[in-house]
Motif scaffolding. Structure first.
Motif, PDB file in Angstrom:
ATOM      1  N   LEU A  86     -22.914 -89.550 -15.777  1.00  0.00           N
ATOM      2  CA  LEU A  86     -22.667 -89.030 -17.175  1.00  0.00           C
ATOM      3  C   LEU A  86     -24.143 -87.807 -16.841  1.00  0.00           C
ATOM      4  O   LEU A  86     -25.153 -89.189 -16.745  1.00  0.00           O
ATOM      5  CB  LEU A  86     -22.703 -89.905 -18.241  1.00  0.00           C
ATOM      6  CG  LEU A  86     -20.726 -89.912 -18.997  1.00  0.00           C
ATOM      7  CD1 LEU A  86     -20.488 -90.410 -19.318  1.00  0.00           C
ATOM      8  CD2 LEU A  86     -20.162 -89.050 -18.362  1.00  0.00           C
ATOM      9  N   PRO A  87     -24.661 -86.633 -17.810  1.00  0.00           N
ATOM     10  CA  PRO A  87     -26.238 -86.476 -17.592  1.00  0.00           C
ATOM     11  C   PRO A  87     -26.697 -87.499 -18.584  1.00  0.00           C
ATOM     12  O   PRO A  87     -26.448 -87.383 -19.908  1.00  0.00           O
ATOM     13  CB  PRO A  87     -25.335 -84.835 -18.837  1.00  0.00           C
ATOM     14  CG  PRO A  87     -24.027 -84.657 -17.570  1.00  0.00           C
ATOM     15  CD  PRO A  87     -23.157 -85.821 -17.426  1.00  0.00           C
ATOM     16  N   GLY A  88     -27.990 -87.336 -18.374  1.00  0.00           N
ATOM     17  CA  GLY A  88     -28.118 -88.567 -19.296  1.00  0.00           C
ATOM     18  C   GLY A  88     -28.196 -89.943 -19.716  1.00  0.00           C
ATOM     19  O   GLY A  88     -29.335 -89.852 -21.154  1.00  0.00           O
ATOM     20  N   ALA A  89     -27.350 -89.816 -18.901  1.00  0.00           N
ATOM     21  CA  ALA A  89     -27.147 -91.385 -19.575  1.00  0.00           C
ATOM     22  C   ALA A  89     -26.728 -92.824 -18.182  1.00  0.00           C
ATOM     23  O   ALA A  89     -27.008 -91.880 -17.414  1.00  0.00           O
ATOM     24  CB  ALA A  89     -25.542 -91.581 -19.932  1.00  0.00           C
ATOM     25  N   GLU A  90     -26.950 -93.482 -18.423  1.00  0.00           N
ATOM     26  CA  GLU A  90     -26.941 -95.040 -17.845  1.00  0.00           C
ATOM     27  C   GLU A  90     -25.332 -95.912 -18.301  1.00  0.00           C
ATOM     28  O   GLU A  90     -25.484 -96.485 -19.009  1.00  0.00           O
ATOM     29  CB  GLU A  90     -27.501 -95.392 -17.007  1.00  0.00           C
ATOM     30  CG  GLU A  90     -28.525 -96.583 -17.918  1.00  0.00           C
ATOM     31  CD  GLU A  90     -29.276 -97.765 -17.403  1.00  0.00           C
ATOM     32  OE1 GLU A  90     -30.319 -97.292 -15.896  1.00  0.00           O
ATOM     33  OE2 GLU A  90     -29.755 -98.439 -17.690  1.00  0.00           O
ATOM     34  N   PHE A 140     -28.112-117.779 -12.345  1.00  0.00           N
ATOM     35  CA  PHE A 140     -27.287-117.309 -11.311  1.00  0.00           C
ATOM     36  C   PHE A 140     -27.076-115.838 -12.075  1.00  0.00           C
ATOM     37  O   PHE A 140     -26.503-115.671 -13.382  1.00  0.00           O
ATOM     38  CB  PHE A 140     -25.842-117.084 -10.656  1.00  0.00           C
ATOM     39  CG  PHE A 140     -25.725-116.121  -9.519  1.00  0.00           C
ATOM     40  CD1 PHE A 140     -25.603-116.431  -8.502  1.00  0.00           C
ATOM     41  CD2 PHE A 140     -24.414-114.989 -10.402  1.00  0.00           C
ATOM     42  CE1 PHE A 140     -25.429-114.647  -7.431  1.00  0.00           C
ATOM     43  CE2 PHE A 140     -23.667-114.174  -9.255  1.00  0.00           C
ATOM     44  CZ  PHE A 140     -24.210-114.322  -7.615  1.00  0.00           C
ATOM     45  N   TYR A 141     -27.167-114.682 -11.348  1.00  0.00           N
ATOM     46  CA  TYR A 141     -27.138-112.754 -12.772  1.00  0.00           C
ATOM     47  C   TYR A 141     -26.826-111.792 -11.230  1.00  0.00           C
ATOM     48  O   TYR A 141     -27.023-111.753 -10.217  1.00  0.00           O
ATOM     49  CB  TYR A 141     -28.952-112.733 -12.833  1.00  0.00           C
ATOM     50  CG  TYR A 141     -28.587-111.806 -12.737  1.00  0.00           C
ATOM     51  CD1 TYR A 141     -28.637-111.028 -14.354  1.00  0.00           C
ATOM     52  CD2 TYR A 141     -29.646-110.554 -12.977  1.00  0.00           C
ATOM     53  CE1 TYR A 141     -28.416-109.380 -15.094  1.00  0.00           C
ATOM     54  CE2 TYR A 141     -29.596-108.805 -13.394  1.00  0.00           C
ATOM     55  CZ  TYR A 141     -29.161-108.586 -14.342  1.00  0.00           C
ATOM     56  OH  TYR A 141     -28.978-107.298 -15.269  1.00  0.00           O
ATOM     57  N   ALA A 142     -25.867-111.273 -12.447  1.00  0.00           N
ATOM     58  CA  ALA A 142     -25.803-110.026 -11.012  1.00  0.00           C
ATOM     59  C   ALA A 142     -25.281-109.145 -12.279  1.00  0.00           C
ATOM     60  O   ALA A 142     -24.511-108.521 -13.552  1.00  0.00           O
ATOM     61  CB  ALA A 142     -24.280-110.331 -10.519  1.00  0.00           C
ATOM     62  N   ALA A 143     -25.633-107.409 -11.592  1.00  0.00           N
ATOM     63  CA  ALA A 143     -25.638-106.434 -12.291  1.00  0.00           C
ATOM     64  C   ALA A 143     -25.170-105.126 -11.501  1.00  0.00           C
ATOM     65  O   ALA A 143     -25.867-104.924 -10.095  1.00  0.00           O
ATOM     66  CB  ALA A 143     -26.879-106.233 -13.004  1.00  0.00           C
ATOM     67  N   LEU A 144     -24.636-104.289 -12.697  1.00  0.00           N
ATOM     68  CA  LEU A 144     -24.199-103.342 -11.234  1.00  0.00           C
ATOM     69  C   LEU A 144     -24.288-101.924 -12.282  1.00  0.00           C
ATOM     70  O   LEU A 144     -23.988-102.062 -13.598  1.00  0.00           O
ATOM     71  CB  LEU A 144     -22.212-102.957 -11.214  1.00  0.00           C
ATOM     72  CG  LEU A 144     -21.707-101.918 -10.673  1.00  0.00           C
ATOM     73  CD1 LEU A 144     -22.490-101.186  -9.037  1.00  0.00           C
ATOM     74  CD2 LEU A 144     -19.917-102.031 -10.910  1.00  0.00           C
ATOM     75  N   THR A 145     -24.781-101.219 -11.899  1.00  0.00           N
ATOM     76  CA  THR A 145     -25.840-100.398 -12.350  1.00  0.00           C
ATOM     77  C   THR A 145     -25.131 -98.527 -11.946  1.00  0.00           C
ATOM     78  O   THR A 145     -25.663 -98.463 -10.408  1.00  0.00           O
ATOM     79  CB  THR A 145     -27.591-100.031 -13.038  1.00  0.00           C
ATOM     80  OG1 THR A 145     -27.703-102.517 -13.700  1.00  0.00           O
ATOM     81  CG2 THR A 145     -27.859 -99.332 -14.009  1.00  0.00           C
ATOM     82  N   GLY A 146     -24.490 -98.101 -12.838  1.00  0.00           N
ATOM     83  CA  GLY A 146     -24.764 -96.726 -12.679  1.00  0.00           C
ATOM     84  C   GLY A 146     -25.807 -95.328 -13.235  1.00  0.00           C
ATOM     85  O   GLY A 146     -26.345 -95.667 -14.235  1.00  0.00           O
ATOM     86  N   LYS A 147     -26.534 -94.869 -12.392  1.00  0.00           N
ATOM     87  CA  LYS A 147     -27.290 -94.676 -12.511  1.00  0.00           C
ATOM     88  C   LYS A 147     -27.455 -93.420 -13.238  1.00  0.00           C
ATOM     89  O   LYS A 147     -27.190 -92.833 -13.244  1.00  0.00           O
ATOM     90  CB  LYS A 147     -28.695 -94.547 -11.394  1.00  0.00           C
ATOM     91  CG  LYS A 147     -29.120 -95.408 -10.606  1.00  0.00           C
ATOM     92  CD  LYS A 147     -29.595 -95.134  -9.594  1.00  0.00           C
ATOM     93  CE  LYS A 147     -30.071 -96.967  -8.758  1.00  0.00           C
ATOM     94  NZ  LYS A 147     -31.099 -96.179  -7.687  1.00  0.00           N
TER      95      LYS A 147
END
Length: 590
Positions: A340-344, A328-335
């Motif tokens: 932040l500029p240029g970052a995730e 089971f895999y879960a991920a929350l990604t801030g794009k």
């Protein structure tokens, strides 16, 4: 059931993200060709196979040159003499007949050969209409090994070579309401060594690992690689939600792509698949049977997946599901650029449960390790990564932080382990060759005391291991890896890279681990451990990579790595503590 259609396509599955398309590990996209100049699929395959047969002869010549130059006394001259590579490449092209085969393909496919041909944008090859498309791949590779050698030992052949062919064919249906995909895969291995699984010492290189799992010197298999339906909620007024059900690929850390080639390249090669991936370097990749739910919006991506892995990796019979492993895999990604500029930034959780009829590998005596069908593994991993790429001065700077902590049950022991990675880089975009220099530090925990009721060795689960160990005699378990990477771009379609690694064990009381996770339903655990002999210095690794894109669909790659063994290697491989690995391959993708 097995697909009988043989040749199949390397199409990274459309995640349940609507129109967002995953990049494959090499970052290639489909070829765009004119409608008037397409030829039949059978003709394409015939041309591709002829090109492969002719080019492999030249590849063999080149790899034998690699091997001849791979003796420890010759390594400095190989690295210091760039004319050697130019001469070798010339001999490859001249001896293989690759250019005539390419010319046939170019004329047959109607590729742009002059300025006038580039005026009109053409649709992707294989597209039947706006909703239906055929995808495919043909990959050929020649591998040469001169591995470490134990002494005394039996079946200790450490010097061998073999060939491999992988072909895929897929059909993709895309509609506003759902996507559907069916993909078959053929895998063939030719000339594997039958006497390279040393006792003691284990498999001496990947050729021996393939033989261990398949017990044939030239195994082949046709199997169903992917088949899924991806339901979209947008027509129902719920934008961004989708549900995928069936057999598909999971590449943790690559839940979405940005369209920025540099950023996505770093995501793919340095942030993703450390713990869960298809292991695409092998000839039969693992897949996952289950479901995936995705909520994708401009600022974030939330992905949830539950699945059983299939066989694959070194066991080429990848049709079979490993039902005794639960994931089971879960991920929350801030794009990228959303916060932040240029970052995730990503937060993730991964559960791995394993009760196969096999035995875990750890630093306890064999008699003290329960079989997994009696005391199973229940490993929880929580982690994060932060990736940034920013313009800085006249160049581009990048940074990566990655970390994970594990807890749960390792048979009858408590699991408590961790791993961290920190990387920085800078590319001088205005300089000739656009040099890109990166410095990296990785460390994972080891278990220094096998009698304290805890298992403290970091467990790598089911990774795409070669992304982090290009010469895969080690992995990310109980290891400290301090290394630097330099890459240059001589032409827009050519890339040359060099990596230099200093490897040591995090805990000398633990084992020196190798392997890439479960590849079979039963029998083998998927990882092996070798005693450290009380030392901690694994050794140094220097490797060279060369890649060249000939056309949008055809590329070729060369790799050579030399390992200088330290006291850990010498304690196991007393006859030869240095090793060499080289390969040449071509990829045809549409």
């Amino acid at each position: 059931m097995n697909i009988k259609s043989g040749y199949a396509g390397n199409f990274t599955s459309l995640a349940a993200r609507g129109a967002t398309k995953n990049l494959n590990e090499e970052g290639r996209t489909g070829l765009k060709l004119t409608n008037q100049s397409r030829i039949g699929f059978e003709q394409v395959l015939a041309i591709g196979v002829r090109a492969w047969q002719r080019s492999m002869t030249g590849f063999a010549t080149l790899l034998h040159m690699f091997r001849a130059s791979a003796q420890p006394s010759n390594v400095p001259s190989v690295v210091a003499n760039p004319g050697w590579l130019k001469s070798a490449a010339h001999r490859l092209v001249k001896s293989s007949g690759l250019m005539p085969a390419m010319a046939m393909a170019v004329m047959g496919w109607g590729l742009p050969v002059g300025p006038a041909a580039c005026v009109e944008e053409a649709p992707p090859w294989g597209r039947i209409d706006d909703q239906l498309r055929i995808t495919g791949e043909l990959r050929g590779r020649y591998e040469a090994w001169n591995y470490f050698q134990p002494k005394p030992a039996v079946n200790d052949r450490n010097d061998y070579d073999f060939w491999a062919l992988r072909a895929r064919l897929g059909v993709l249906l895309t509609t506003p309401y759902l996507d559907g995909y069916v993909q078959g895969e053929y895998t063939g291995l030719y000339g594997l060594p039958t006497d390279a699984v040393a006792v003691p010492g284990g498999p001496l290189g990947l050729g021996a690992a393939y033989y261990t799992e398949n017990r044939e010197d030239s195994p082949g298999d046709v199997h169903l690689k992917q088949v899924y339906v991806n339901f979209k909620s947008d027509p129902a007024g719920l934008p961004g939600i989708s549900l995928k059900v069936g057999r598909f690929e999971i590449r943790e850390g690559l839940e979405y792509t940005t369209g920025d080639a540099k950023f996505d390249g770093l995501k793919t090669t340095r942030a993703s698949q450390r713990l869960l991936g298809p292991f695409d370097f092998t000839q039969a990749t693992r897949n996952f049977d289950g479901f995936s739910v995705v909520y994708d919006r401009p600022a974030l991506n939330l992905s949830l997946s539950g699945a059983h892995p299939t066989q694959g990796g070194f066991n080429i019979h990848a049709q079979d599901e490993i039902s005794h492993i639960d994931l089971f895999y879960a991920a929350l990604t801030g794009k990228k650029d959303a916060w932040l500029p240029g970052a995730e930034a990503r937060l993730f959780y991964l559960y791995y449960g394993d009760d196969r009829n096999t035995q875990a590998v750890d630093n306890r005596p064999l008699a003290h390790r329960p079989r997994l069908n009696r005391k199973d593994l229940k490993i929880h991993t929580i982690g994060t990564h932060w990736l940034a790429v920013r313009q800085w001065g006249t160049g581009v700077a990048d940074g990566l932080l990655w970390g994970a902590y594990q807890f749960g049950e390792w048979t009858n022991l408590d699991q408590q382990a961790w791993a961290v990675d920190a990387e920085v880089g800078y590319q001088w975009s205005e300089f000739p060759l656009k040099p890109w220099l990166r410095a990296c530090y990785f460390r994972s925990s080891g278990d220094g005391n096998p009698r304290d009721g805890r298992h403290e060795t970091f467990f790598q689960v089911l990774p795409t291991v070669r992304q982090y160990a290009k010469f895969p005699f080690f992995n990310l378990m109980n290891i400290q890896d301090v290394f630097a990477q330099l890459s240059v771009v001589p032409t827009p379609t050519t890339k040359v890279g060099i990596d230099i690694h200093h490897l040591s064990l995090s805990s000398s009381g633990d084992l020196f681990y190798g392997g890439a996770g479960a590849t079979s339903r039963a029998g083998s655990f998927g990882y092996q451990g070798r005693p450290s002999g009380g030392g901690s210095h694994v050794g140094e690794l220097v490797d060279l990579s060369f890649s060249h894109t000939l056309t949008r669909e055809l590329s070729w790659n060369l790799y050579y790595g030399h390992a200088f063994g330290g006291n850990v290697i010498q304690s196991v491989y007393r006859a030869q503590k240095d090793a060499n690995f080289a390969f040449a391959e071509f990829n045809l993708v549409f």
